[in-house]
Design an enzyme around this catalytic site. Sequence first.
Site, mmCIF file in Angstrom:
data_model
loop_
_atom_site.group_PDB
_atom_site.id
_atom_site.type_symbol
_atom_site.label_atom_id
_atom_site.label_comp_id
_atom_site.label_asym_id
_atom_site.label_seq_id
_atom_site.Cartn_x
_atom_site.Cartn_y
_atom_site.Cartn_z
ATOM 1 N N GLU A 122 -15.855 -11.998 49.648
ATOM 2 C CA GLU A 122 -15.021 -13.204 49.738
ATOM 3 C C GLU A 122 -13.563 -12.854 49.962
ATOM 4 O O GLU A 122 -12.857 -13.533 50.708
ATOM 5 C CB GLU A 122 -15.166 -14.042 48.458
ATOM 6 C CG GLU A 122 -16.516 -14.707 48.303
ATOM 7 C CD GLU A 122 -16.903 -15.530 49.514
ATOM 8 O OE1 GLU A 122 -16.040 -16.280 50.049
ATOM 9 O OE2 GLU A 122 -18.063 -15.416 49.966
ATOM 10 N N SER B 226 -17.561 7.214 59.126
ATOM 11 C CA SER B 226 -18.252 6.171 59.882
ATOM 12 C C SER B 226 -19.382 6.671 60.775
ATOM 13 O O SER B 226 -20.392 5.986 60.910
ATOM 14 C CB SER B 226 -17.253 5.389 60.741
ATOM 15 O OG SER B 226 -16.174 4.934 59.970
ATOM 16 N N HIS C 53 -24.633 -7.226 58.078
ATOM 17 C CA HIS C 53 -24.317 -5.801 58.235
ATOM 18 C C HIS C 53 -22.937 -5.504 57.635
ATOM 19 O O HIS C 53 -22.757 -4.514 56.934
ATOM 20 C CB HIS C 53 -24.345 -5.427 59.711
ATOM 21 C CG HIS C 53 -23.702 -4.103 59.989
ATOM 22 N ND1 HIS C 53 -24.269 -2.904 59.613
ATOM 23 C CD2 HIS C 53 -22.517 -3.783 60.578
ATOM 24 C CE1 HIS C 53 -23.480 -1.909 59.969
ATOM 25 N NE2 HIS C 53 -22.408 -2.418 60.561
ATOM 26 N N SER C 54 -21.990 -6.369 57.912
ATOM 27 C CA SER C 54 -20.634 -6.208 57.375
ATOM 28 C C SER C 54 -19.930 -7.542 57.528
ATOM 29 O O SER C 54 -20.520 -8.517 58.005
ATOM 30 C CB SER C 54 -19.869 -5.127 58.148
ATOM 31 O OG SER C 54 -19.522 -5.617 59.445
#
Lengths: 396, 467
Positions: A73, A159, A288-289
């Site tokens: 959030e 990453s 996913h993100s």
Amino acid sequence: MDFPGGKVPFTEDLAWLGPGFTPRPTIPCYRALDSQGAPLPGTSLPHDIDQALATRMYETMISLQAVDTIFYEAQRQGRFSFYMTSTGEESTAVASAAALNPDDVVFTQYREQGVLMWRGYTPLDMANQCYGNALDSGKGRQMPVHYGSKALNFHTISSPLATQLPQAVGAAYALKLEGKAAVAACYFGEGAASEGDFHAALNFSATLSAPVVFICRNNGWAISTPASEQYRGDGIAGRGPSYGVPSLRVDGGDAVAVYNAVAEARRVALERRGPVLLEAMSYRSGHHSTSDDSSRYRAAEEMAAWRARDPVARFERWMAVRGWWDEARGVGARKAARREAIAALAAAAKQPRPPLSEMFSDVYDEPPPHLVAQRAEVEAFVRAHPETLPAGMPLE
Amino acid sequence: MAAILRAPGLGAVWGTVRGLATAVRQAEPATAGLDAKQMNLCSAVNDALHIAMDENPKTLVFGEDVSFGGVFRCTVGLAEKHGKHRVFNTPLCEQGIVGFGIGAAAQGYSPIVEIQFADYIFPAFDQITNEAAKYRFRSGGEFDVGGLTIRTPYGAVGHGGHYHSQSPEAFFTHIPGIKVVMPSGPRETKGLLLSAIRDPNPVVVFEAKMLYRTAVEDVPTGDYSIPLGRARIARAGSDVTLVGWGQQVLVLEQAAKELAASDGIEAEVIDLRTLLPWDADAVAASVEKTGRWVLGPWHSQVVIERPRAHRGGRGPRRAPSAPAVCAGMGMARLVVSAWEGPSGHITVGTAPPNTTCQWLPRHSPAGQSPDVPLPPTRGPRVRPYTQAGGESRGPADVRVRRGDRRRHLRPLLLLPGGPAAAHRGLRHALPPGLRAPVPPRRAAGGGWRAPAAPRLTRAGERCPARP
């Protein structure tokens, strides 16, 4: 016949082995709890979970869920740039971490913050990293959720996918040479397991005999790519034996099964000083993100059905049967976890950024002349044009 | 000490180098007086590996075929002496070799990994670039893989074709976080390799495979190291600076010898040794002295000439200006990379104020080497533009010439931040009165526009800003 490539029996049958011909049996999925959290009779449980351990696992999962919800959030509100949740996989991360020792070295992908939280990384540590502030041990250089901690034996996340797999093998080999009673635990998703580095790592782990516990989180989705488009064989566990790596498939949403599986995996890896492969089947309940909206490629019914299989709720019911959990305790735990997550964000937001000079340190052990010159030039420029320095960032 | 190259057929490989001769090398102060013996380059490598394995029990050597001694015999004797747990073959997988090495290095070990040919290093490029090079920076300094050393044979031998001949060092010189070393001979290799192994950063060492057997010289038998990041003056000279690395240094030494004999030109040959970080100070000092710089291996023979006062005493002799030399150094990095992008769009990392650059890439269709402008004081050698009189430039001009064709380019500054910051930075760095950079113009039809006659300026006149 002893070929150099293998001692192989002969046959006069021209018969294919594999899908469409003589399929290999699908590797079954080990579980201890049914979908409601009731223990299944006849389950082999070589490792017991006592109340203290169960409580700690539970509280870590609750804290993880609160952090995931609140930090997600926070990103939507623009407080930091990016976040990834692990909804649906809390038990995979926390129960597996609970089965490892602090001396075990951990390499992860990006959805294993539960492992780090089990080891002692706090919501405040996570918030500092997500804000990239001066208290971030990574000095604010990476995107959010790229955690790392030398003190907790958790190698910094990067990453690129699956690069950590052969590294975990090398680290495990080093542990073996040192005679340490420790393994390298290596987490990755089923999508990352398509990378070349996966195959390199499995092969190296077996040929060089490195005590590494590979833990694949098969959550069914690699961003928008379902597992059916990721592989055709028997998942990830099906590949292990082909590399000479003993393999096990486990229900990732079953914390009791995951704990037992990883504890056994660790024991086997140390005993044989070699690799093992675990595939934890689960579901990526979240997107996913924060850059993804999975309703664009997933059916709402599918997502709702899996949300109902919340692994934390399943563990709650298992604990409740033993008298280790009740409703009040659950509500209290969730409230406390929310408060802590919110406070962490507030505290992290107040911190200054790391200084500009940290852009030039740690590239090498000592900056070479060209970086020293660049740093001097940038600092001179910033002194002449102070308005170009981002807000909250000191020069040095 | 003399480096003797022996092998038939190398003259064919090296074109204009007529025969091979001994090259005079300056003895390194660090190695003078040590016991030495004749070694070829692969023995020097082997020696260095033995020393490294002996001194640190956490040193490992692995890669394809290293256990029996290696396809180039560089790892002979190591497995027998130190055991299969420290010296071992890996499966045939470069990304695995380097990834495994990174993991071991992250746990404090000192892996020396071999990539069998530099042509095959590319599967490992992701691990090198995204992982090894960034391990320290991305972890805030908590982790590092400084113990990692990658060694790989590179370079043409004549029959290697596409995939046993590549010299890919330029790709690696643009990766912050690693060091790149390319020694030029046996003694250099042993000392540099030991430094690379001991350096607390990941280092990629390119070994000239053509020199493994053919280069033989006295190499100290004991432990010594040659520092990284420092170039070597392979041959002192006063008229022009030649900069090279790896097996090319011997070519430059040979060329310098011939220049001296045939034309009386004394060339200074610099062996960079370390390509990242490279020794800009050494090159600057040399160019300050000689005023002329020929840069680059094989192909991009760009001549950067620092301006001198008009010869014949018509004007005051101007001292070399540091900004002009710095501009040349800025060119050096981009000349190597501009070869990949001959579109004419050029950027330099930094350019000090009051600097302009002219640059002309080598586009000779016949592959002829450019004329090197020579100082008239060196003899009656005649060139069209020097015969017309020396040219003087403003103190900040650096001009690069090839024949009678010139092009005037401006450096572009790369600055952090957005367009507003870049604009401010440009105004900060450029001298007053000059306009912002414009891309170079081509003549209609695509060819370069050659002026009808060489342009001359009198002493003290500032060169016009644009043609």
